[in-house]
Design a protein around this motif. Structure first.
Motif, short mmCIF file in Angstrom:
data_model
loop_
_atom_site.label_atom_id
_atom_site.label_comp_id
_atom_site.label_asym_id
_atom_site.label_seq_id
_atom_site.Cartn_x
_atom_site.Cartn_y
_atom_site.Cartn_z
N ARG A 19 -43.47 -5.49 7.33
CA ARG A 19 -42.06 -5.36 7.00
C ARG A 19 -41.20 -5.83 8.16
NH1 ARG A 19 -40.91 -0.07 3.61
NH2 ARG A 19 -39.14 -0.24 4.96
N VAL A 20 -39.97 -6.16 7.86
CA VAL A 20 -39.02 -6.68 8.84
C VAL A 20 -38.15 -5.52 9.32
CG1 VAL A 20 -37.16 -8.32 9.22
CG2 VAL A 20 -38.99 -8.88 7.61
N ASP A 56 -38.78 -5.36 3.17
CA ASP A 56 -39.96 -6.18 2.90
C ASP A 56 -39.77 -7.64 3.29
OD1 ASP A 56 -41.43 -4.05 1.93
OD2 ASP A 56 -40.69 -4.31 -0.11
N THR A 57 -38.53 -8.14 3.22
CA THR A 57 -38.30 -9.56 3.49
C THR A 57 -37.01 -9.76 4.28
OG1 THR A 57 -36.99 -9.92 1.49
CG2 THR A 57 -39.40 -10.23 1.31
N MET A 58 -36.90 -10.93 4.90
CA MET A 58 -35.66 -11.30 5.57
C MET A 58 -34.54 -11.46 4.54
SD MET A 58 -35.44 -11.37 8.81
CE MET A 58 -33.93 -12.31 8.89
N GLU A 59 -34.90 -11.92 3.37
CA GLU A 59 -33.89 -12.06 2.31
C GLU A 59 -33.24 -10.71 2.01
OE1 GLU A 59 -33.41 -13.68 -2.27
OE2 GLU A 59 -35.41 -13.54 -1.40
N ARG A 60 -34.06 -9.66 1.93
CA ARG A 60 -33.52 -8.33 1.66
C ARG A 60 -32.64 -7.86 2.82
NH1 ARG A 60 -30.85 -5.10 -1.26
NH2 ARG A 60 -31.33 -2.90 -0.97
#
Length: 147
Positions: free
Chosen positions: A66-67, A113-117
């Motif tokens: 995770r980020v 979970d993502t950089m997008e999130r």
């Protein structure tokens, strides 16, 4: 508020519980060289005094992919910006929020979970009417973790 008094044995009990909150009472007692009942009484006193606020699960330190991002938030009106905190509490990826002294008002820690999130959450925070500025940094590698 006055901090309740502790002695070296209390400090050792707290250290052992911090390392492993599920330690059996018998094992803890042997490590601090007291009887099981004496340790239990001390723990109950420290709970009453607020030195022990509860026992909780701590996630393992395995990299889960995770980020982690830190968002510093500056509210337009520092004294009346409670709506920002209310909104942050609704975001499940906000794992920690501290009120700061100094230039910025809030330090918000995100785990997603993502950089997008992370980007979506940042947009949500930055769009709040009470937020006048943010600075965001992404953690590359954690080198010390005492949590």
């Amino acid at each position: 508020m006055v901090r309740p008094r502790t002695d070296a044995v209390d400090d050792r009990i707290l250290a052992e519980l911090h390392a492993d909150a599920r330690i059996p009472l018998v094992t803890l007692a042997s490590r601090v060289h007291l009887s099981r009942n004496a340790v239990k009484q001390r723990m109950e006193r420290m709970e009453r005094d607020g030195l022990i606020a509860g026992y909780t699960l701590a996630r393992g330190r395995v990299d889960d992919g995770r980020v982690t991002a830190i968002v510093l938030v500056y509210r337009a009106d520092r004294m009346r910006g409670a709506g920002v905190i209310t909104e942050l509490a609704r975001i499940p990826e906000v794992v920690q929020c501290d009120i700061l002294s100094g230039q910025f008002d809030l330090l918000v820690t995100l785990r997603a979970d993502t950089m997008e999130r992370i980007g979506q959450i940042w947009e949500r925070i930055a769009a709040l009417p009470e937020v006048s500025d943010t600075v965001t940094s992404v953690s590359l590698t954690r080198v010390i973790d005492r949590a």
